[in-house]
Design an enzyme around this catalytic site. Structure first.
Site, PDB file in Angstrom:
ATOM      1  N   THR A   7      51.310  -0.973 -84.847  1.00  0.00           N
ATOM      2  CA  THR A   7      52.208  -1.435 -83.788  1.00  0.00           C
ATOM      3  C   THR A   7      52.097  -2.934 -83.646  1.00  0.00           C
ATOM      4  O   THR A   7      51.042  -3.516 -83.879  1.00  0.00           O
ATOM      5  CB  THR A   7      51.904  -0.774 -82.430  1.00  0.00           C
ATOM      6  OG1 THR A   7      52.837  -1.262 -81.457  1.00  0.00           O
ATOM      7  CG2 THR A   7      50.503  -1.062 -81.939  1.00  0.00           C
ATOM      8  N   ASN A   9      53.598  -4.193 -80.736  1.00  0.00           N
ATOM      9  CA  ASN A   9      53.926  -4.356 -79.318  1.00  0.00           C
ATOM     10  C   ASN A   9      52.650  -4.757 -78.551  1.00  0.00           C
ATOM     11  O   ASN A   9      51.688  -3.995 -78.516  1.00  0.00           O
ATOM     12  CB  ASN A   9      54.491  -3.029 -78.789  1.00  0.00           C
ATOM     13  CG  ASN A   9      54.828  -3.081 -77.313  1.00  0.00           C
ATOM     14  OD1 ASN A   9      54.045  -3.535 -76.506  1.00  0.00           O
ATOM     15  ND2 ASN A   9      56.008  -2.599 -76.983  1.00  0.00           N
ATOM     16  N   ASP A  64      55.329   6.054 -81.279  1.00  0.00           N
ATOM     17  CA  ASP A  64      56.725   5.810 -80.901  1.00  0.00           C
ATOM     18  C   ASP A  64      56.899   6.384 -79.504  1.00  0.00           C
ATOM     19  O   ASP A  64      56.490   7.515 -79.225  1.00  0.00           O
ATOM     20  CB  ASP A  64      57.721   6.435 -81.881  1.00  0.00           C
ATOM     21  CG  ASP A  64      59.080   5.755 -81.749  1.00  0.00           C
ATOM     22  OD1 ASP A  64      59.165   4.549 -82.072  1.00  0.00           O
ATOM     23  OD2 ASP A  64      60.043   6.394 -81.282  1.00  0.00           O
ATOM     24  N   PHE A 148      53.646  -3.099 -68.900  1.00  0.00           N
ATOM     25  CA  PHE A 148      54.686  -3.773 -69.683  1.00  0.00           C
ATOM     26  C   PHE A 148      55.950  -2.919 -69.626  1.00  0.00           C
ATOM     27  O   PHE A 148      55.976  -1.856 -68.992  1.00  0.00           O
ATOM     28  CB  PHE A 148      54.221  -3.992 -71.136  1.00  0.00           C
ATOM     29  CG  PHE A 148      54.081  -2.705 -71.924  1.00  0.00           C
ATOM     30  CD1 PHE A 148      52.961  -1.906 -71.788  1.00  0.00           C
ATOM     31  CD2 PHE A 148      55.078  -2.293 -72.804  1.00  0.00           C
ATOM     32  CE1 PHE A 148      52.830  -0.720 -72.511  1.00  0.00           C
ATOM     33  CE2 PHE A 148      54.959  -1.108 -73.537  1.00  0.00           C
ATOM     34  CZ  PHE A 148      53.822  -0.324 -73.385  1.00  0.00           C
ATOM     35  N   GLY A 149      56.983  -3.369 -70.294  1.00  0.00           N
ATOM     36  CA  GLY A 149      58.215  -2.577 -70.422  1.00  0.00           C
ATOM     37  C   GLY A 149      58.781  -2.137 -69.079  1.00  0.00           C
ATOM     38  O   GLY A 149      58.988  -2.949 -68.172  1.00  0.00           O
ATOM     39  N   ARG A 177      50.892   7.726 -73.162  1.00  0.00           N
ATOM     40  CA  ARG A 177      50.129   7.198 -74.307  1.00  0.00           C
ATOM     41  C   ARG A 177      48.668   7.641 -74.229  1.00  0.00           C
ATOM     42  O   ARG A 177      48.073   8.012 -75.238  1.00  0.00           O
ATOM     43  CB  ARG A 177      50.231   5.656 -74.329  1.00  0.00           C
ATOM     44  CG  ARG A 177      49.523   4.991 -75.512  1.00  0.00           C
ATOM     45  CD  ARG A 177      49.991   3.557 -75.704  1.00  0.00           C
ATOM     46  NE  ARG A 177      51.426   3.530 -75.912  1.00  0.00           N
ATOM     47  CZ  ARG A 177      52.307   3.193 -74.963  1.00  0.00           C
ATOM     48  NH1 ARG A 177      51.906   2.782 -73.782  1.00  0.00           N
ATOM     49  NH2 ARG A 177      53.592   3.232 -75.217  1.00  0.00           N
TER      50      ARG A 177
HETATM   51  P1  ITT Z   1      56.149  -0.888 -82.333  1.00  0.00           P
HETATM   52  O1  ITT Z   1      57.256  -0.119 -83.025  1.00  0.00           O
HETATM   53  O2  ITT Z   1      55.675  -2.074 -83.114  1.00  0.00           O
HETATM   54  O3  ITT Z   1      55.019   0.006 -81.900  1.00  0.00           O
HETATM   55  P2  ITT Z   1      58.069  -1.146 -80.155  1.00  0.00           P
HETATM   56  O4  ITT Z   1      58.030  -1.834 -78.818  1.00  0.00           O
HETATM   57  O5  ITT Z   1      59.311  -1.382 -81.004  1.00  0.00           O
HETATM   58  O6  ITT Z   1      56.731  -1.542 -80.967  1.00  0.00           O
HETATM   59  P3  ITT Z   1      58.829   1.604 -79.727  1.00  0.00           P
HETATM   60  O7  ITT Z   1      59.924   1.607 -80.736  1.00  0.00           O
HETATM   61  O8  ITT Z   1      57.930   2.806 -79.645  1.00  0.00           O
HETATM   62  O9  ITT Z   1      57.833   0.384 -79.951  1.00  0.00           O
HETATM   63  O10 ITT Z   1      59.487   1.325 -78.289  1.00  0.00           O
HETATM   64  C1  ITT Z   1      58.748   1.528 -77.130  1.00  0.00           C
HETATM   65  C2  ITT Z   1      59.490   0.930 -75.934  1.00  0.00           C
HETATM   66  O11 ITT Z   1      59.505   1.912 -74.874  1.00  0.00           O
HETATM   67  C3  ITT Z   1      58.724  -0.263 -75.380  1.00  0.00           C
HETATM   68  O12 ITT Z   1      59.183  -1.467 -75.955  1.00  0.00           O
HETATM   69  C4  ITT Z   1      59.027  -0.169 -73.886  1.00  0.00           C
HETATM   70  O13 ITT Z   1      60.291  -0.738 -73.603  1.00  0.00           O
HETATM   71  C5  ITT Z   1      59.112   1.340 -73.645  1.00  0.00           C
HETATM   72  N1  ITT Z   1      57.784   1.890 -73.307  1.00  0.00           N
HETATM   73  C6  ITT Z   1      57.004   2.709 -74.072  1.00  0.00           C
HETATM   74  N2  ITT Z   1      55.844   2.970 -73.466  1.00  0.00           N
HETATM   75  C7  ITT Z   1      55.852   2.302 -72.305  1.00  0.00           C
HETATM   76  C8  ITT Z   1      54.926   2.147 -71.251  1.00  0.00           C
HETATM   77  O14 ITT Z   1      53.724   2.699 -71.311  1.00  0.00           O
HETATM   78  N3  ITT Z   1      55.273   1.389 -70.215  1.00  0.00           N
HETATM   79  C9  ITT Z   1      56.479   0.811 -70.153  1.00  0.00           C
HETATM   80  N4  ITT Z   1      57.411   0.872 -71.105  1.00  0.00           N
HETATM   81  C10 ITT Z   1      57.105   1.619 -72.187  1.00  0.00           C
END
Ligand code: ITT
Length: 190
Positions: A7, A9, A64, A148-149, A177
């Site tokens: 990842t 992120n 994911d 985050f997110g 997670r």
């Molecule tokens: P990687 O593929 O590199 O792991 P990514 O951010 O593209 O990074 P994903 O495709 O799995 O990963 O997208 C996950 C998105 O979902 C993330 O960017 C957030 O917007 C949201 N998300 C997932 N888990 C979260 C959490 O615990 N808290 C808040 N938002 C979350």
């Protein structure tokens, strides 16, 4: 035991660092340019894990994850990271979510869930997948500075706080997670 995490992120990375236990060393991997063309969290997690394993020639896990809102028929779902468009910031994604909820005439605090699928792979070989879910509600304004997110909009009724109002340890104890990660740990130890 050593495993690589697939990842890039930063929010996920911080949580995996916190979740690591003394018997599990999590090494970085990549970032590699891996396609995410699946139509489910599971397909995308598997795709990511196999792609990273091929690049690193090592044992890898990929996460994911995303947010599903019932009033938006499961959106943003697998599009959570780029809900407001390619390269969108977390703040832009949250604004898009609130706009879409208003446009859909959603009731206050619509039901939602965070979903996480973790896939574990060796080069050319998927070993296992693990699923975690956290059920909550979407607020009409952000609360809290952690996480985050979509965390500041995700109200978790069991604790009476948003995920952004929890400490890192609290979030891991309850989050999608954390749940998926603990299953993976149990499986790896076996
Ligand atoms: P990687 O593929 O590199 O792991 P990514 O951010 O593209 O990074 P994903 O495709 O799995 O990963 O997208 C996950 C998105 O979902 C993330 O960017 C957030 O917007 C949201 N998300 C997932 N888990 C979260 C959490 O615990 N808290 C808040 N938002 C979350």
């Amino acid at each position: 035991m050593v495993i690589r995490r697939a990842t890039s992120n930063p929010g996920k990375l911080a949580e995996f660092r916190l979740a690591a236990s003394p018997d599990l060393e999590i090494l970085p991997a990549g970032p590699f340019d891996c396609p995410e063309t699946g139509s489910t969290f599971e397909e995308n997690a598997v795709q990511k894990a196999l792609c990273y394993a091929a690049h690193t020639q090592d044992l890898v896990f990929a996460d994911d994850s995303g947010l599903e809102v019932d009033a938006l028929r499961g959106e943003p779902g697998i599009h959570s990271a780029r809900y407001a468009g390619p390269g969108a910031s977390d703040e832009q994604n949250r604004a898009r979510l609130l706009d879409n909820l208003r446009a859909a005439g959603a009731p206050p605090r619509p039901a939602a869930r965070f979903v996480c699928v973790i896939a574990v792979a060796l080069p050319g070989r998927l070993l296992a997948t693990f699923h975690g879910v956290a059920e909550g509600e979407i607020l009409d304004a952000p609360r809290g500075a952690g996480g985050f997110g979509y965390d500041p909009l995700f109200y978790f009724p069991s604790l009476g706080r948003t995920f952004a109002e929890l400490s890192g340890e609290e979030k891991l104890a309850w989050s999608h997670r954390g749940r998926a990660f603990r299953q993976m740990l149990t499986w790896l130890r076996r």
